[in-house]
Design a protein around this motif. Structure first.
Motif, PDB file in Angstrom:
ATOM      1  N   LEU A  84      -7.452 -33.251 -42.139  1.00 24.66           N
ATOM      2  CA  LEU A  84      -8.601 -32.457 -42.602  1.00 24.66           C
ATOM      3  C   LEU A  84      -8.524 -32.255 -44.107  1.00 24.66           C
ATOM      4  CD1 LEU A  84      -9.243 -29.582 -40.017  1.00 24.66           C
ATOM      5  CD2 LEU A  84     -10.432 -31.758 -40.271  1.00 24.66           C
ATOM      6  N   ALA A  85      -7.320 -31.963 -44.617  1.00 24.47           N
ATOM      7  CA  ALA A  85      -7.163 -31.721 -46.050  1.00 24.47           C
ATOM      8  C   ALA A  85      -7.499 -32.968 -46.859  1.00 24.47           C
ATOM      9  CB  ALA A  85      -5.739 -31.257 -46.346  1.00 24.47           C
ATOM     10  N   ARG A  86      -7.185 -34.152 -46.319  1.00 24.57           N
ATOM     11  CA  ARG A  86      -7.468 -35.401 -47.047  1.00 24.57           C
ATOM     12  C   ARG A  86      -8.959 -35.590 -47.317  1.00 24.57           C
ATOM     13  NH1 ARG A  86      -2.917 -37.153 -43.787  1.00 24.57           N
ATOM     14  NH2 ARG A  86      -1.317 -38.025 -45.178  1.00 24.57           N
ATOM     15  N   THR A  87      -9.796 -35.009 -46.493  1.00 25.85           N
ATOM     16  CA  THR A  87     -11.244 -35.146 -46.677  1.00 25.85           C
ATOM     17  C   THR A  87     -11.791 -34.169 -47.710  1.00 25.85           C
ATOM     18  OG1 THR A  87     -11.821 -33.506 -44.975  1.00 25.85           O
ATOM     19  CG2 THR A  87     -11.458 -35.798 -44.247  1.00 25.85           C
ATOM     20  N   GLY A  88     -10.954 -33.202 -48.136  1.00 24.98           N
ATOM     21  CA  GLY A  88     -11.417 -32.166 -49.057  1.00 24.98           C
ATOM     22  C   GLY A  88     -12.088 -31.001 -48.372  1.00 24.98           C
ATOM     23  N   LEU A  89     -12.196 -31.054 -47.049  1.00 22.91           N
ATOM     24  CA  LEU A  89     -12.926 -30.002 -46.329  1.00 22.91           C
ATOM     25  C   LEU A  89     -12.152 -28.691 -46.247  1.00 22.91           C
ATOM     26  CD1 LEU A  89     -14.374 -32.263 -43.501  1.00 22.91           C
ATOM     27  CD2 LEU A  89     -15.683 -31.099 -45.291  1.00 22.91           C
ATOM     28  N   LEU A  90     -10.856 -28.715 -46.570  1.00 25.43           N
ATOM     29  CA  LEU A  90     -10.075 -27.480 -46.577  1.00 25.43           C
ATOM     30  C   LEU A  90      -9.966 -26.873 -47.975  1.00 25.43           C
ATOM     31  CD1 LEU A  90      -7.072 -28.260 -44.170  1.00 25.43           C
ATOM     32  CD2 LEU A  90      -9.220 -27.075 -43.663  1.00 25.43           C
ATOM     33  N   ASP A  91     -10.463 -27.553 -48.989  1.00 22.04           N
ATOM     34  CA  ASP A  91     -10.362 -27.027 -50.354  1.00 22.04           C
ATOM     35  C   ASP A  91     -11.060 -25.673 -50.465  1.00 22.04           C
ATOM     36  OD1 ASP A  91      -9.075 -29.349 -50.968  1.00 22.04           O
ATOM     37  OD2 ASP A  91     -10.633 -30.155 -52.284  1.00 22.04           O
ATOM     38  N   GLY A  92     -10.355 -24.727 -51.070  1.00 22.53           N
ATOM     39  CA  GLY A  92     -10.915 -23.391 -51.241  1.00 22.53           C
ATOM     40  C   GLY A  92     -10.904 -22.559 -49.988  1.00 22.53           C
ATOM     41  N   ARG A  93     -10.283 -23.070 -48.931  1.00 24.41           N
ATOM     42  CA  ARG A  93     -10.230 -22.351 -47.653  1.00 24.41           C
ATOM     43  C   ARG A  93      -8.786 -21.990 -47.303  1.00 24.41           C
ATOM     44  NH1 ARG A  93     -14.741 -23.346 -44.045  1.00 24.41           N
ATOM     45  NH2 ARG A  93     -16.222 -24.871 -44.882  1.00 24.41           N
ATOM     46  N   ARG A  94      -8.670 -21.002 -46.440  1.00 21.47           N
ATOM     47  CA  ARG A  94      -7.372 -20.657 -45.872  1.00 21.47           C
ATOM     48  C   ARG A  94      -7.119 -21.575 -44.673  1.00 21.47           C
ATOM     49  NH1 ARG A  94      -6.707 -16.245 -42.205  1.00 21.47           N
ATOM     50  NH2 ARG A  94      -4.515 -15.713 -41.852  1.00 21.47           N
ATOM     51  N   ALA A  95      -5.881 -22.018 -44.512  1.00 24.17           N
ATOM     52  CA  ALA A  95      -5.548 -22.930 -43.423  1.00 24.17           C
ATOM     53  C   ALA A  95      -4.081 -22.761 -43.058  1.00 24.17           C
ATOM     54  CB  ALA A  95      -5.821 -24.381 -43.824  1.00 24.17           C
ATOM     55  N   THR A  96      -3.707 -23.331 -41.914  1.00 19.08           N
ATOM     56  CA  THR A  96      -2.302 -23.302 -41.516  1.00 19.08           C
ATOM     57  C   THR A  96      -1.927 -24.628 -40.875  1.00 19.08           C
ATOM     58  OG1 THR A  96      -0.598 -21.953 -40.414  1.00 19.08           O
ATOM     59  CG2 THR A  96      -2.626 -22.378 -39.171  1.00 19.08           C
ATOM     60  N   THR A  97      -0.640 -24.807 -40.675  1.00 16.22           N
ATOM     61  CA  THR A  97      -0.092 -25.962 -39.972  1.00 16.22           C
ATOM     62  C   THR A  97       1.281 -25.554 -39.464  1.00 16.22           C
ATOM     63  OG1 THR A  97       0.333 -28.347 -40.135  1.00 16.22           O
ATOM     64  CG2 THR A  97       0.999 -26.996 -42.014  1.00 16.22           C
ATOM     65  N   HIS A  98       2.028 -26.486 -38.905  1.00 13.78           N
ATOM     66  CA  HIS A  98       3.375 -26.175 -38.431  1.00 13.78           C
ATOM     67  C   HIS A  98       4.201 -25.598 -39.581  1.00 13.78           C
ATOM     68  CE1 HIS A  98       7.396 -26.680 -36.807  1.00 13.78           C
ATOM     69  NE2 HIS A  98       6.883 -27.031 -35.634  1.00 13.78           N
ATOM     70  N   TRP A  99       4.943 -24.523 -39.301  1.00  6.85           N
ATOM     71  CA  TRP A  99       5.683 -23.849 -40.366  1.00  6.85           C
ATOM     72  C   TRP A  99       6.619 -24.794 -41.129  1.00  6.85           C
ATOM     73  CZ3 TRP A  99      10.982 -24.095 -39.907  1.00  6.85           C
ATOM     74  CH2 TRP A  99      11.505 -24.326 -38.634  1.00  6.85           C
ATOM     75  N   ARG A 100       7.144 -25.802 -40.446  1.00  9.97           N
ATOM     76  CA  ARG A 100       8.090 -26.720 -41.093  1.00  9.97           C
ATOM     77  C   ARG A 100       7.425 -27.536 -42.199  1.00  9.97           C
ATOM     78  NH1 ARG A 100      12.969 -28.237 -39.248  1.00  9.97           N
ATOM     79  NH2 ARG A 100      12.516 -27.513 -37.121  1.00  9.97           N
ATOM     80  N   TYR A 101       6.100 -27.760 -42.082  1.00  7.09           N
ATOM     81  CA  TYR A 101       5.407 -28.635 -43.019  1.00  7.09           C
ATOM     82  C   TYR A 101       4.381 -27.898 -43.875  1.00  7.09           C
ATOM     83  CZ  TYR A 101       7.464 -31.828 -39.660  1.00  7.09           C
ATOM     84  OH  TYR A 101       8.346 -32.472 -38.836  1.00  7.09           O
ATOM     85  N   ALA A 102       4.367 -26.571 -43.780  1.00  9.91           N
ATOM     86  CA  ALA A 102       3.361 -25.794 -44.514  1.00  9.91           C
ATOM     87  C   ALA A 102       3.519 -25.948 -46.025  1.00  9.91           C
ATOM     88  CB  ALA A 102       3.440 -24.326 -44.117  1.00  9.91           C
ATOM     89  N   SER A 103       4.755 -25.913 -46.521  1.00 12.65           N
ATOM     90  CA  SER A 103       4.963 -26.035 -47.959  1.00 12.65           C
ATOM     91  C   SER A 103       4.547 -27.418 -48.452  1.00 12.65           C
ATOM     92  CB  SER A 103       6.425 -25.754 -48.318  1.00 12.65           C
ATOM     93  OG  SER A 103       7.294 -26.679 -47.666  1.00 12.65           O
ATOM     94  N   GLU A 104       4.756 -28.442 -47.622  1.00 12.70           N
ATOM     95  CA  GLU A 104       4.344 -29.791 -48.013  1.00 12.70           C
ATOM     96  C   GLU A 104       2.823 -29.898 -48.069  1.00 12.70           C
ATOM     97  OE1 GLU A 104       5.066 -34.485 -46.785  1.00 12.70           O
ATOM     98  OE2 GLU A 104       6.146 -32.887 -45.735  1.00 12.70           O
ATOM     99  N   LEU A 105       2.132 -29.279 -47.115  1.00 12.88           N
ATOM    100  CA  LEU A 105       0.673 -29.283 -47.148  1.00 12.88           C
ATOM    101  C   LEU A 105       0.179 -28.595 -48.416  1.00 12.88           C
ATOM    102  CD1 LEU A 105      -2.039 -29.874 -45.700  1.00 12.88           C
ATOM    103  CD2 LEU A 105      -1.825 -27.620 -44.612  1.00 12.88           C
ATOM    104  N   ALA A 106       0.789 -27.472 -48.763  1.00 15.39           N
ATOM    105  CA  ALA A 106       0.389 -26.745 -49.965  1.00 15.39           C
ATOM    106  C   ALA A 106       0.671 -27.562 -51.224  1.00 15.39           C
ATOM    107  CB  ALA A 106       1.116 -25.405 -50.023  1.00 15.39           C
ATOM    108  N   ARG A 107       1.787 -28.273 -51.245  1.00 16.86           N
ATOM    109  CA  ARG A 107       2.131 -29.087 -52.415  1.00 16.86           C
ATOM    110  C   ARG A 107       1.173 -30.262 -52.576  1.00 16.86           C
ATOM    111  NH1 ARG A 107       4.767 -33.642 -52.841  1.00 16.86           N
ATOM    112  NH2 ARG A 107       5.523 -33.560 -50.682  1.00 16.86           N
ATOM    113  N   ARG A 108       0.853 -30.911 -51.474  1.00 25.08           N
ATOM    114  CA  ARG A 108      -0.038 -32.067 -51.543  1.00 25.08           C
ATOM    115  C   ARG A 108      -1.484 -31.671 -51.834  1.00 25.08           C
ATOM    116  NH1 ARG A 108       1.166 -36.960 -47.749  1.00 25.08           N
ATOM    117  NH2 ARG A 108       3.441 -37.086 -47.744  1.00 25.08           N
ATOM    118  N   HIS A 109      -1.871 -30.495 -51.365  1.00 14.63           N
ATOM    119  CA  HIS A 109      -3.272 -30.074 -51.492  1.00 14.63           C
ATOM    120  C   HIS A 109      -3.322 -28.657 -52.072  1.00 14.63           C
ATOM    121  CE1 HIS A 109      -4.508 -33.595 -49.149  1.00 14.63           C
ATOM    122  NE2 HIS A 109      -3.485 -33.332 -48.361  1.00 14.63           N
ATOM    123  N   PRO A 110      -3.090 -28.512 -53.370  1.00 10.61           N
ATOM    124  CA  PRO A 110      -3.010 -27.180 -53.987  1.00 10.61           C
ATOM    125  C   PRO A 110      -4.307 -26.381 -53.907  1.00 10.61           C
ATOM    126  CG  PRO A 110      -3.006 -28.923 -55.657  1.00 10.61           C
ATOM    127  CD  PRO A 110      -2.822 -29.594 -54.335  1.00 10.61           C
TER     128      PRO A 110
END
Length: 319
Positions: free
Chosen positions: A113-139
């Motif tokens: 979902l983040a790759r499409t830009g549809l999460l930009d400017g929104r609050r989101a979550t994912t598995h706790w183990r990969y949350a920091s990676e999602l935040a790093r890839r999609h600031p």
């Protein structure tokens, strides 16, 4: 009838793939009519290999069915989530969003979902183990690693694995009310609504001593919601001190005893508003709030609407 499309991509995790099929398919069975049509969709003519190669499948629907006809599009986790999926998958997500479909991801499906830009400017979550990676890839995404799911209205994301159940039950509750969602939860033998967030899974293991489980106390609380319970009352039932009770609640539910009790009372009020004609003052009494003003305050804060408005909007039309 609402169409729920579930994307099947190589490496898809079998559990996450089947969770929406189970929840929304069971809802149709429990309701006794076709409230949902669930479609598993993949690239036309392709064979999808699930994670670790344990299973291969041919989806009965292609990606066009998801992009052009889905009311809800679910993106499950896949083992190769760090790499881009086939371009047709991202195109399908974007087309569905442009058409006004509701989007939902399970676990690391949030990366797609983040790759499409549809999460930009929104609050989101994912598995706790990969949350920091999602935040790093999609600031541009506001990643919250502490919750089981995030509802942004037209875009929803869930934490790891079983949190997909929480998310799907939440969407069902939003679509057709708490009564149907609770009956589906009972049918598939899961809690209708878990309390707390991912912290309870990140920091703690299950109690080694079965006697330390709070489950008997939680069940007791559910049957004593009308009573003016205090922390001392709950601790006495659990056979522990107030301090130990609070610690165990944090470990096993991710929240405090009184917050858990408050949410249980709100759930009871939702059920009564949906399934009975009791006036609001009686609902307040039966749910353990006492005064209607107290019910209105907590109900509006947690549910986002007043008890009367909730009743008008969510009285079940399904019999």
């Amino acid at each position: 009838m609402s169409v729920v499309a579930v994307l099947a991509v190589d490496g898809v995790l079998g559990f996450e793939l089947t969770v929406p099929v189970l929840v929304f398919g069971t809802a149709a069975m429990v309701a006794g009519e076709d409230v949902y049509e669930v479609r598993v969709c993949a690239e036309r003519g392709s064979t999808v290999d699930t994670a670790a190669g344990h299973l291969s499948l041919r989806a009965p629907w292609d990606l066009d069915a998801a992009a052009e006809e889905a009311d809800t599009l679910v993106v499950p986790a896949r083992s190769g989530f760090r790499d881009d999926p086939p371009p047709a998958v991202l195109h399908t997500i974007t087309r569905a969003a442009e058409r006004g479909a509701r989007l939902a991801s399970i676990c690391t499906g949030a990366f797609d979902l983040a790759r499409t830009g549809l999460l930009d400017g929104r609050r989101a979550t994912t598995h706790w183990r990969y949350a920091s990676e999602l935040a790093r890839r999609h600031p541009a995404v506001d990643v919250d690693p502490s919750v089981l799911f995030v509802d942004e209205g037209d875009v929803l994301t869930s934490a790891g694995v079983a949190a997909g159940l929480d998310l799907c039950l939440h969407m069902l509750r939003r679509d057709h009310g708490a009564a149907l969602a609770a009956e589906v939860a009972r049918t598939i033998v899961v809690p209708p609504q878990r309390e707390g967030g991912q912290a309870q899974f990140v920091r703690h293991e299950d109690p080694a001593d079965p006697g330390a489980s709070l489950q008997p106390t939680l069940m007791w609380l559910e049957t004593h919601l009308r009573e003016p319970l205090t922390l001392g009352d709950i601790a006495r039932h659990a056979g522990t001190s107030v301090r130990s009770l609070s610690r165990r609640f944090r470990e096993q539910t991710g929240t405090t005893p009184l917050r858990w009790l408050l949410r249980a009372r709100v759930r009871r009020a939702q059920q009564l508003l949906e399934t009975t004609d009791l006036p609001v003052d009686r609902v307040a009494e039966e749910a353990g709030f006492g005064a209607p003003a107290t019910l209105r305050h907590h109900f509006t804060r947690l549910v986002g609407t007043s008890p009367r408005t909730y009743r008008r909007s969510f009285r079940p039309t399904l019999r």
